[in-house]
Design a protein around this motif. Structure first.
Motif, PDB file in Angstrom:
ATOM      1  N   ASP A 296       0.829  -1.160   0.120  1.00  0.00           N
ATOM      2  CA  ASP A 296       0.163   0.030   0.167  1.00  0.00           C
ATOM      3  C   ASP A 296       0.910   1.324  -0.044  1.00  0.00           C
ATOM      4  O   ASP A 296       0.456   2.371  -0.740  1.00  0.00           O
ATOM      5  N   LEU A 297       2.073   1.220   0.802  1.00  0.00           N
ATOM      6  CA  LEU A 297       2.878   2.440   0.870  1.00  0.00           C
ATOM      7  C   LEU A 297       3.501   2.577  -0.557  1.00  0.00           C
ATOM      8  O   LEU A 297       3.476   3.640  -0.959  1.00  0.00           O
ATOM      9  N   ARG A 298       3.887   1.397  -1.031  1.00  0.00           N
ATOM     10  CA  ARG A 298       4.552   1.595  -2.439  1.00  0.00           C
ATOM     11  C   ARG A 298       3.553   1.953  -3.615  1.00  0.00           C
ATOM     12  O   ARG A 298       4.049   2.964  -4.192  1.00  0.00           O
ATOM     13  N   MET A 299       2.394   1.560  -3.301  1.00  0.00           N
ATOM     14  CA  MET A 299       1.555   2.263  -4.280  1.00  0.00           C
ATOM     15  C   MET A 299       1.138   3.687  -4.304  1.00  0.00           C
ATOM     16  O   MET A 299       0.876   4.363  -5.235  1.00  0.00           O
ATOM     17  N   ALA A 300       0.972   3.990  -2.811  1.00  0.00           N
ATOM     18  CA  ALA A 300       0.883   5.334  -2.786  1.00  0.00           C
ATOM     19  C   ALA A 300       1.951   6.206  -3.297  1.00  0.00           C
ATOM     20  O   ALA A 300       1.896   7.346  -3.884  1.00  0.00           O
ATOM     21  N   GLN A 301       3.338   5.631  -3.193  1.00  0.00           N
ATOM     22  CA  GLN A 301       4.440   6.555  -3.802  1.00  0.00           C
ATOM     23  C   GLN A 301       4.328   6.855  -5.115  1.00  0.00           C
ATOM     24  O   GLN A 301       4.527   7.580  -5.968  1.00  0.00           O
ATOM     25  N   ALA A 302       3.658   5.396  -5.704  1.00  0.00           N
ATOM     26  CA  ALA A 302       3.523   5.398  -7.238  1.00  0.00           C
ATOM     27  C   ALA A 302       2.405   6.471  -7.665  1.00  0.00           C
ATOM     28  O   ALA A 302       2.423   7.170  -8.776  1.00  0.00           O
ATOM     29  N   ALA A 303       1.460   6.504  -6.726  1.00  0.00           N
ATOM     30  CA  ALA A 303       0.172   7.413  -7.039  1.00  0.00           C
ATOM     31  C   ALA A 303       0.743   8.863  -7.215  1.00  0.00           C
ATOM     32  O   ALA A 303       0.240   9.687  -7.845  1.00  0.00           O
ATOM     33  N   GLU A 304       1.725   9.192  -6.483  1.00  0.00           N
ATOM     34  CA  GLU A 304       2.168  10.580  -6.245  1.00  0.00           C
ATOM     35  C   GLU A 304       2.828  10.980  -7.427  1.00  0.00           C
ATOM     36  O   GLU A 304       2.948  12.259  -7.871  1.00  0.00           O
ATOM     37  N   THR A 305       3.239  10.068  -8.502  1.00  0.00           N
ATOM     38  CA  THR A 305       3.914  10.481  -9.704  1.00  0.00           C
ATOM     39  C   THR A 305       2.914  10.922 -10.535  1.00  0.00           C
ATOM     40  O   THR A 305       3.013  11.429 -11.678  1.00  0.00           O
ATOM     41  N   GLY A 306       1.718  10.483 -10.413  1.00  0.00           N
ATOM     42  CA  GLY A 306       0.442  10.751 -11.213  1.00  0.00           C
ATOM     43  C   GLY A 306       0.472   9.819 -12.467  1.00  0.00           C
ATOM     44  O   GLY A 306      -0.507   9.680 -13.416  1.00  0.00           O
ATOM     45  N   ALA A 307       1.324   8.629 -12.606  1.00  0.00           N
ATOM     46  CA  ALA A 307       1.491   7.909 -13.722  1.00  0.00           C
ATOM     47  C   ALA A 307       0.116   6.925 -13.571  1.00  0.00           C
ATOM     48  O   ALA A 307      -0.148   6.594 -12.549  1.00  0.00           O
ATOM     49  N   GLY A 308      -0.492   6.514 -14.704  1.00  0.00           N
ATOM     50  CA  GLY A 308      -1.386   5.856 -14.987  1.00  0.00           C
ATOM     51  C   GLY A 308      -1.137   4.149 -14.776  1.00  0.00           C
ATOM     52  O   GLY A 308      -1.996   3.382 -14.524  1.00  0.00           O
ATOM     53  N   ILE A 309      -0.096   3.944 -15.347  1.00  0.00           N
ATOM     54  CA  ILE A 309       0.574   2.572 -14.980  1.00  0.00           C
ATOM     55  C   ILE A 309       1.758   2.334 -14.382  1.00  0.00           C
ATOM     56  O   ILE A 309       2.946   2.975 -14.521  1.00  0.00           O
ATOM     57  N   VAL A 310       1.773   1.495 -13.652  1.00  0.00           N
ATOM     58  CA  VAL A 310       3.063   1.195 -12.635  1.00  0.00           C
ATOM     59  C   VAL A 310       3.332  -0.127 -13.436  1.00  0.00           C
ATOM     60  O   VAL A 310       2.812  -1.298 -13.537  1.00  0.00           O
ATOM     61  N   ALA A 311       4.694  -0.062 -14.063  1.00  0.00           N
ATOM     62  CA  ALA A 311       5.465  -1.072 -14.754  1.00  0.00           C
ATOM     63  C   ALA A 311       5.979  -2.019 -13.653  1.00  0.00           C
ATOM     64  O   ALA A 311       6.938  -1.269 -13.011  1.00  0.00           O
ATOM     65  N   VAL A 312       5.982  -3.305 -13.945  1.00  0.00           N
ATOM     66  CA  VAL A 312       6.657  -4.160 -12.882  1.00  0.00           C
ATOM     67  C   VAL A 312       7.448  -5.323 -13.772  1.00  0.00           C
ATOM     68  O   VAL A 312       7.332  -5.556 -14.913  1.00  0.00           O
ATOM     69  N   ALA A 313       8.470  -5.929 -13.169  1.00  0.00           N
ATOM     70  CA  ALA A 313       9.077  -6.866 -13.743  1.00  0.00           C
ATOM     71  C   ALA A 313       9.518  -8.181 -12.997  1.00  0.00           C
ATOM     72  O   ALA A 313      10.266  -8.674 -13.057  1.00  0.00           O
ATOM     73  N   CYS A 314       8.544  -8.460 -12.133  1.00  0.00           N
ATOM     74  CA  CYS A 314       8.598  -9.764 -11.208  1.00  0.00           C
ATOM     75  C   CYS A 314       7.462 -10.037 -10.624  1.00  0.00           C
ATOM     76  O   CYS A 314       6.234  -9.484 -10.491  1.00  0.00           O
ATOM     77  N   PRO A 315       7.318 -11.355 -10.851  1.00  0.00           N
ATOM     78  CA  PRO A 315       5.671 -12.021 -10.362  1.00  0.00           C
ATOM     79  C   PRO A 315       5.470 -11.626  -9.170  1.00  0.00           C
ATOM     80  O   PRO A 315       4.194 -11.515  -8.719  1.00  0.00           O
ATOM     81  N   THR A 316       6.405 -11.454  -7.819  1.00  0.00           N
ATOM     82  CA  THR A 316       6.048 -11.112  -6.803  1.00  0.00           C
ATOM     83  C   THR A 316       5.522  -9.665  -6.683  1.00  0.00           C
ATOM     84  O   THR A 316       4.720  -9.512  -6.042  1.00  0.00           O
ATOM     85  N   CYS A 317       6.343  -8.762  -7.483  1.00  0.00           N
ATOM     86  CA  CYS A 317       5.917  -7.293  -7.230  1.00  0.00           C
ATOM     87  C   CYS A 317       4.350  -7.401  -7.896  1.00  0.00           C
ATOM     88  O   CYS A 317       3.478  -6.543  -7.431  1.00  0.00           O
TER      89      CYS A 317
END
Ligand code: SF4
Ligand code: SF4
Lengths: 259, 627
Positions: free
Chosen positions: B577-598
């Protein structure tokens, strides 16, 4: 109180690799509350049950048997010699040729009481007596008091097994045990047939009507389900209602009638 | 009177030496460890000036402060000692130089004080550390005054005595603090840089992050008491300056789980020391009750010991603390070695983790599912299984293949490989779990069994390299299986796809418009130093790429590593949740990931506004858009 836990060479239900049956791992945890405990295994290879040493057991006796030999005479002889108060086993097998009947055969051979589906056990109020909790269908349980020697089979609702500790396996001991018992092949009285799905009969369900009607009838749904709801009752009244309910479902015996 | 200052320096050095030797008695309680003294000593200047400085410089104020105060202190002290040589002691120019050095020290001391007074930042420790600026100021101003008096030839004995006395108060205090006070970090830090347990981390190549294999025949497995740690690990903990950089970076700390890497290191110091000063930094959040500190060299972990097991099991092994530590301390090694004892000797693992380890042992797969079902995600898409023939690429599927959501990513990857006409195959039912999770949970026995089985399987097949989308598998196969004599060329799917795009075998079209932010997986970024390929690939897709404040080697964990999801230690918030909040701060509509766990952790965040997409999915969409 002397405790022996029976160990079998199980297999993982999916991978088929050797594994200690979970029920036996639970039995080890359960037996720890009763007193000093040893494992007992009859079979060709003791390594198959070494995992039990990592689950809280420190010593295992191993009766060497040829592959396919019936373990019951050997186990019975070993148990007669050791004379434990409690013998623990899983309620079913989890391996290749197991029938789940070994605990029953042993109880008969030893003349011991067998209590199936145990979820807890502790020493009773006087020596030679054990208090046992037994699982019943639908999550119910009851407490029994039994006199040793007993054979207890362990139910899966017993407490989780203790986590496996590799280091304890290294410290545990497996000791060969010689018994004089006839070694004979297990009597294969079972026939194997491919599984055939059978329709399940719903007791008391009406034959006619739509599927929805039959479901309603079978599950008791439909009209508002009868429930006794008492709002802030008098304690006596509430107690009477609870007693009446417990009698109705058979947890308590019917009231003894005078005369 | 010209001999007063050099005499003070000699007394200070003698006192510091005595204090160091007293402290060394504790280090020697640790287990033996091979140390290349000569090479370490030669490498010391480079390790200090390059590697340490690289980390220190991330905090500009601290970096300037430290350069001035440490440089001034060393220079002033060395110069002042030279006054013992007769021609110098009488030279006023020389004393002017000494005064200059003390002046620099004084400026540094003021910087140190200004950081801690009037209000000390939360991440810094108080207690004895609050006295440090006072001692520095006394030593610097006393030395400055004495040197100035001598430089100007003022022959006032009382003034000189007062100045030297002030310097002596500060200087002897600093020397005394070498044993258990703030100045310990200087001596222990220098020795630690020389005798570092992972000298390879200074070689400048990929990070040295592979755990050291455990000898399963050792009399005691893992670390129970501090004496089970190697002596140079005990030394390394003494290097801690309690700067709290690790604490600010730790995701478990941020989520209010009972872990604080700084406190953990201090607890390990205290566990090996009889009279350690009370800790005065931030505590473990929501600290669990433990028994009163026990005598030194007792067992470290337990509800009746110094560190509660929940603290140990909160760690995601993300290495953010290691990355941020200016003293080059290896927290994760310490945590895993403590876990090894809990798991292997005591069987004291969290219940859900125990069930997972049972599955790994008996089914060679952490969900207890059939190995043959690993390829079910393909849902009929062509997925060649390796045979006799040598293939260019062996595709390692990993745990993600069993996950419905992640199946989409793998299908995209397989489709891209087919489009690019890559000669690839999978192991099919022969692929077992790499054992990564077992290893992080301290179950080295299960890990080694799985690793040996995988190495034997891979030896039966012929392939040029391994491609995987799972950074955890990548780390195991590439770095940790080396201990079993297996060396493979292992490529992460982002690097491999970038290669295909650069060779023109895949032609991405522009996705246009959308903005994307990339979340670095710990096991790819910090564990393997790969942060660029995913970014280059994203830049090819015509997306508007923005960075989160924490990215690259300094990225924040998704909360999925180190068995944390199965240990499941409750906190105030969830790390994803903390990490997604950090991602939301950028305003990006897509969070790109490169790992099954992430993928699983970040997509499991409720109420998120951004989409979570693997880079392979984004590339497939763009290649399809380009046709
Ligand atoms: S590895 Fe990550 S979770 Fe563990 S202590 Fe370090 S920063 Fe915290
Ligand atoms: S462990 Fe390293 S980063 Fe953490 S407080 Fe100590 S010196 Fe600072």
């Amino acid at each position: 109180m002397k405790v022996v836990v029976l160990l079998s060479a199980g297999r993982h239900p999916v991978s088929g690799l050797g594994a200690l049956p979970r029920l036996e791992a639970q039995a080890i945890r359960l037996g720890a509350a009763l007193g000093p405990m040893r494992g007992l295994h009859a079979g060709p290879d003791a390594e198959a049950v070494a995992e039990a040493l990592g689950r809280g057991l420190s010593e295992i006796d191993h009766v060497a048997l040829g592959a396919g030999a019936d373990p019951v005479p050997a186990l019975a002889a070993a148990l007669r010699a050791a004379a434990p108060d409690v013998v623990l086993a899983g309620r079913r097998g989890q391996g290749g040729d197991e029938t789940g009947l070994v605990p029953y055969a042993l109880a008969r051979a030893l003349g011991a009481t067998l209590i199936p589906d145990v979820i807890a056990a502790r020493p009773g109020s006087e020596p030679g007596v054990i208090e046992v909790e037994q699982a019943l269908p639908k999550g119910a349980a009851r407490r029994l008091v039994v006199r040793s020697p007993v054979v207890l089979t362990v139910h899966s609702a017993a407490p989780e097994p203790r986590p496996y500790a590799f280091g304890q396996v290294r410290r545990g001991r497996i000791e060969p045990l010689a018994v004089s018992a006839p070694e004979e092949p297990a009597a294969v009285a079972i026939a194997e047939k491919p599984y055939r799905a059978r329709p399940k009969m719903m007791r008391g369900a009406p034959a006619g009507g739509s599927a929805a009607d039959r479901l309603k009838a079978a599950t008791g749904g439909g009209e508002a389900v009868q429930a006794d709801v008492m709002v802030s009752p008098e304690p006596r009244e509430a107690a009477r209602a609870i007693l009446a309910y417990l009698r109705q479902v058979g947890v308590l015996p019917p009231p003894a009638r005078a005369g | 009177m010209t001999y007063a200052l050099p005499a003070l320096v000699f007394v200070m050095v003698a006192l510091a030496t005595v204090q160091t030797l007293r402290r060394a008695a504790w280090w020697r309680l640790g287990a033996a460890a091979p140390v290349a003294w000569g090479a370490g000593l030669l490498a010391l200047p480079k390790r200090y000036l390059v590697d340490v400085h690289h980390v220190v410089a991330r905090d500009a104020y601290a970096s300037r402060m430290h350069a001035v105060v440490a440089g001034g202190l060393l220079a002033a002290t060395l110069l002042a000692a030279l006054a013992a040589l007769p021609p110098l002691g009488g030279s006023r120019i020389y004393w002017a130089a000494v005064a200059l050095a003390f002046g620099v020290t004084a400026a540094g001391a003021v910087l140190v004080g200004a950081r801690r007074y009037p209000k000390r930042p939360k991440r810094l420790s108080g207690g004895g550390f609050q006295i440090l600026p006072v001692l520095l100021l006394a030593y610097a101003f006393g030395g400055l005054a004495a040197a100035l008096l001598l430089a100007f030839g003022v022959a006032s004995a009382p003034a000189l005595v007062a100045a030297v006395a002030l310097a002596a108060g500060g200087g002897l205090g600093l020397a005394y603090e070498v044993r258990s006070g703030p100045m310990r970090h200087a001596v222990a830090g220098a020795l630690h840089l020389i005798a570092h347990p992972r000298p390879r981390r200074f070689d400048g190549g990929a990070p040295d992050a592979a755990l050291v294999a455990l000898d399963l025949d050792a009399p005691r497995l893992g670390v129970e008491t501090p004496a089970d740690l190697a002596w140079n690990r005990l030394l390394s903990f003494d290097a801690c300056i309690q700067c709290g950089r690790c604490e600010s970076a730790c995701p478990a700390f941020a989520a209010g789980q009972p872990l604080n890497p700084k406190r953990l290191i201090q607890d390990l110091v205290a566990a090996a020391t009889a009279d350690e000063r009370a800790y005065a930094g931030s505590p473990y959040p929501n600290a669990r009750d433990v028994a009163a500190p026990t005598e030194p060299l007792f067992r470290v972990i337990g509800e009746g010991a110094r560190i509660h097991p929940d603290t140990l099991w909160s760690c995601t092994t993300c290495r953010a603390c290691v990355e941020e530590c200016p003293m080059m301390i290896e927290h994760v090694d310490a945590i895993v070695s403590l876990r090894r004892h809990q798991t292997l000797e005591l069987g004291a693992v969290p219940a859900k983790a125990a069930a997972t380890l049972d599955n790994l042992r008996a089914a060679e797969e952490l969900g207890g599912r059939p190995l043959a079902a690993r390829v079910d995600f393909a849902a009929g898409a062509p997925l060649p299984v390796i045979g006799e023939r040598e293939v260019d690429v062996l595709l390692w599927l990993g745990e993600g293949a069993y996950d419905l959501r992640y199946g989409r990513t793998l299908r995209a990857l397989v489709k891209l490989l087919n489009m690019a006409k890559v000669d690839f195959a999978v192991l099919g039912a022969e692929e077992r779990d790499t054992g990564d999770l077992a290893r992080r949970l301290g179950d080295e026995a299960t890990y080694q069994t799985l690793a040996r089985a995988n190495v034997a399987t891979l030896a039966r097949h012929r392939f040029k390299r391994i491609v995987t989308s799972d950074p955890h598998a990548l780390h195991a196969l590439r770095n940790e299986y080396r201990a079993f004599g297996a060396t493979y060329e292992v490529v992460h799917h982002t690097a491999f796809l970038l290669e295909l795009v650069e060779q023109g075998r895949l032609a991405p079209g522009a996705l246009g418009g959308a903005s994307v932010t990339y979340h670095d997986p710990c096991y790819l970024g910090r564990y393997n130093g790969e942060t660029e390929a995913p970014r280059k690939l994203l830049d090819r897709l015509g997306l508007d790429r923005v960075e989160m404040a924490r990215h690259g080697r300094r990225s924040m964990c998704c909360g999925g590593g180190g068995g944390a999801p199965v240990s499941d230690i409750p906190g105030d918030a969830r790390i994803p949740d903390l990490r997604m909040a950090q991602a939301a701060e950028t305003g990006a509509g897509i969070v790109a990931v490169a790992c099954p766990t992430c993928t699983a952790m970040l997509e499991g965040v409720t109420g998120r506004t951004a989409e979570v997409k693997d880079i392979a999915e984004l590339l497939l969409a763009s290649v399809e858009a380009g046709r």
